[in-house]
Every structure is written in C-alpha cells, then in structure tokens.
Design a protein around this motif. Structure first.
Motif, PDB file in Angstrom:
ATOM      1  N   SER A 132       0.823  -1.191   0.000  1.00 54.78           N
ATOM      2  CA  SER A 132       0.000   0.000   0.000  1.00 54.78           C
ATOM      3  C   SER A 132       0.865   1.252   0.000  1.00 54.78           C
ATOM      4  N   ALA A 133       0.458   2.259  -0.752  1.00 55.75           N
ATOM      5  CA  ALA A 133       1.137   3.559  -0.750  1.00 55.75           C
ATOM      6  C   ALA A 133       0.114   4.612  -1.157  1.00 55.75           C
ATOM      7  N   ARG A 134       0.312   5.841  -0.668  1.00 56.40           N
ATOM      8  CA  ARG A 134      -0.618   6.903  -1.048  1.00 56.40           C
ATOM      9  C   ARG A 134       0.104   8.220  -1.217  1.00 56.40           C
ATOM     10  N   GLY A 143      -4.002   6.847  -4.017  1.00 59.72           N
ATOM     11  CA  GLY A 143      -3.624   5.753  -3.122  1.00 59.72           C
ATOM     12  C   GLY A 143      -3.763   4.444  -3.875  1.00 59.72           C
ATOM     13  N   ILE A 144      -2.825   3.543  -3.678  1.00 58.64           N
ATOM     14  CA  ILE A 144      -2.891   2.224  -4.321  1.00 58.64           C
ATOM     15  C   ILE A 144      -2.694   1.171  -3.245  1.00 58.64           C
TER      16      ILE A 144
END
Lengths: 105, 105
Positions: free
Chosen positions: A48-50, A54-55
């Motif tokens: 996860s990253a934002r 955000g993905i």
C-alpha cells in the motif's frame, strides 16, 4: 513492505483511490480492514502507498477468496462508508497474476 | 490519477519497490521512463504512489505490448541502473485484469 506471495498463478486486487479530504476516522478503518483481510482464508499479502492517488494491492490464492472477502459484512460496511465519505473516486481491478519476478540486493 | 482503461480483459504490470536511498537522478529517470511508456503501442495508463514501498501499476492492451516495453533498449538501461543503484528490492507482477469496477462521486 513487498508481499511474499506463492508460485503463480494467484490473484491480485488493485484498489486505486482518490480521497475526498473528509478524514473522519479513515486511518482507523483502513487499518482495521487490513487486519481483518489478513485473517481471511486465502489472503497472501498486501502492499500500500498513497500520494495524490492511493494504491493498495492485495494478493489472494483464488477468485473465490476475493469474492468472500468482498462480501464480508464488516468489509461491506467499510465499502459503504468509503463511498459516502472518504473517496472522491476509485477503481477496483481483479487480476490473475500470470508471472512474477523478484529482485533483492 | 486513476487510469481510464478499456473494457476487460487487459493487462497490468504491478511494480512494487523499496529504494536504497541513493537518489542519484532517480526522479529524472522515473519521469523519463513514464513519458516513454506513454508513447509505447498498447499502453493504456498508469498509477503511482510511494511511501515506505513504491507501487506503480501500468496498464496494457496485451502481453505482447508488455514484452516489447520490457525489451525497449532505454527501458533495459533503466532496469540495469535500478538494480545497481536505486532499488533495495522489487517485485514485478504481470497480471491479466479479468474484471474491474469504477466509482466516482
């Protein structure tokens, strides 16, 4: 961290979102959904990253495991609150991972 | 932004990475690779975010388009520099997008 997954094929859910800015306990819900996902049968891992977008990519053993997770009552409630409050827009893409490659120094 | 893609099926490359911290013109290379990718046949769009882990998902019309992009000489050079300098570790996952769902307020 980068998820350690199984030998292909397996499945991925790519969830890409843009938030409204109404934060309203978003982080608590996101953390609690990730903890719950980790306890579901067939869950393999997630990343996860934002920034602007955000993905979150979660990995699963089967399409059936994904369907069950999407239909989980607590997850359904989170999805409704997501549409009402947190997300300006999002995309969910259900994918079959056909091949993968890992590099580590 | 969230990529506008075509009707399923199409393909996705999920590139998840952890950087070394040696920055060394990383942003310039990443931007230039994204511009180059956008000009490749079969490219549909991409989404990117980075915190502890960086995730870039690019979308493609076919596996063949992905293979050609991976073999592009300028991309090959970037991949070598990535292993030498920028990335502590990474995963590349080649996926068939079997279904998708979009929400917009």
């Amino acid at each position: 961290m980068i998820a350690k997954t199984i030998r292909t094929p397996y499945y991925a859910v790519v969830f890409s979102s843009v938030k409204t800015g109404e934060d309203n306990a978003y982080d608590e819900m996101a953390d609690s959904m990730m903890e719950l996902a980790r306890r579901q049968p067939g869950f393999l891992g997630a990343e996860s990253a934002r920034n602007e977008v955000g993905i979150t990519v979660s990995y699963w053993e089967s399409l059936d495991a994904i369907k069950k997770w999407q239909a989980h009552p607590a997850h359904q409630i989170a999805q409704e609150r997501g549409k009402e409050n947190w997300y300006e827009k999002y995309a969910v893409r259900i994918c079959k991972v056909e091949s993968d490659y890992f590099f580590e120094k």
